[in-house]
Design an enzyme around this catalytic site. Sequence first.
Site, PDB file in Angstrom:
ATOM      1  N   ALA A  52       4.096  -3.957  -7.973  1.00  0.00           N
ATOM      2  CA  ALA A  52       4.461  -3.116  -6.868  1.00  0.00           C
ATOM      3  C   ALA A  52       5.255  -4.070  -5.751  1.00  0.00           C
ATOM      4  O   ALA A  52       5.343  -5.180  -6.066  1.00  0.00           O
ATOM      5  CB  ALA A  52       3.381  -2.317  -6.199  1.00  0.00           C
ATOM      6  N   HIS A  53       5.754  -3.228  -4.630  1.00  0.00           N
ATOM      7  CA  HIS A  53       6.474  -3.792  -3.841  1.00  0.00           C
ATOM      8  C   HIS A  53       5.732  -4.814  -2.939  1.00  0.00           C
ATOM      9  O   HIS A  53       4.565  -4.957  -2.620  1.00  0.00           O
ATOM     10  CB  HIS A  53       7.141  -2.872  -2.715  1.00  0.00           C
ATOM     11  CG  HIS A  53       5.956  -1.944  -2.082  1.00  0.00           C
ATOM     12  ND1 HIS A  53       5.980  -0.693  -1.303  1.00  0.00           N
ATOM     13  CD2 HIS A  53       4.551  -2.017  -2.130  1.00  0.00           C
ATOM     14  CE1 HIS A  53       5.022  -0.435  -1.060  1.00  0.00           C
ATOM     15  NE2 HIS A  53       4.082  -0.987  -1.492  1.00  0.00           N
TER      16      HIS A  53
END
Length: 354
Positions: free
Chosen positions: A246-247
């Site tokens: 994820a980010h």
Amino acid sequence: MSQPVYSLKQLADFLNVEFQGNGATLLSGVEEIGEAKAAHVTFLDNEKYAKHLKSSEAGAIILSRTQFQKYRELNKNFLIVSESPSLVFQKCLELFIAPVDSGFPGIHPTAVIHPTAIIEEHVCIEPYVVICQHARIGAACHIGTGSVIGAHSSIGEHSYIYPRVVVRERVSIGKRVIIQPGAIIGSCGFGYVTSAFGQHKHLKHLGTVIIEDDVEIGANTTIDRGRFKHSIVREGSKIDNLVQIAHQVEVGQHSMVVAQAGIAGSTKIGNHVIIGGQAGVTGHICIADHVIMMAQTGVTKSITSPGIYGGAPARPYQEVHRQVAKIRNLPRLEERIASLEKLVQKLEALSEQH
């Protein structure tokens, strides 16, 4: 394409290793130790396969010097190595099984390349590739069919991008990186703000992704860009198929993430970490160097000490092992409790009689 054939002695000379046995034995292929025939080279790395040694028909068996001392009396054709038998077997694999290219050398005429893109020398760009404005493709790179390289992104020299990979805008890919088919690098992160009315508003992700040198990324893996900072996969790390990163996640140097694992946003993974298959790591935590997570581990808070962890929530392996052992004993404990209850009932009945 003719199949290469080597004698045992020729192969030993090529690999620069010692051998025991008939140096004239002809070898023309590779196979698993339990299925190898007279013309095959095989190897012993994991001792649980040693049971096949005695009955093996292999023309040559690669093993370590320690293993050779243990099994030399079997009088087989042995190639004796100082490094990992599996690594030496890989050299044989590449010797007997020739690589196959796509047959599309150079830059294919169907590729769409923006005039501002920089393409260095000895690059292969296969059919229907799209390379956007101000992208840079380093020397000796290979870009597979249907892949997209976004604007202002860069691919380091000697990298290999397989078909249908998407590298979005402003992504930096290092040298000698391998990205398998279907991977997406730099997609928007899963970031939302929920309004007072329960509506979810997406937050634009304007950060990017940095993939350092010698990283490998598996098929259909996704690595999201940061909201305003970078998502980073450090040098030498290996990411398996179907992994979600994820980010603003950082994966440290020489770490491994196995298939179907997921790492939530803003988590920092240390160096030399192994994350097992289907493991889940929550967001905004840190994982220390030299941590091993067993398959399906659920990590809900930071891990500060090296070691092996498992279970959900994650805890040291020894603790998980003890708990599993106790769970296995529950039926027996249930029987003992039932017996004790019956005994108590009898004693109570006797007590009432007196």
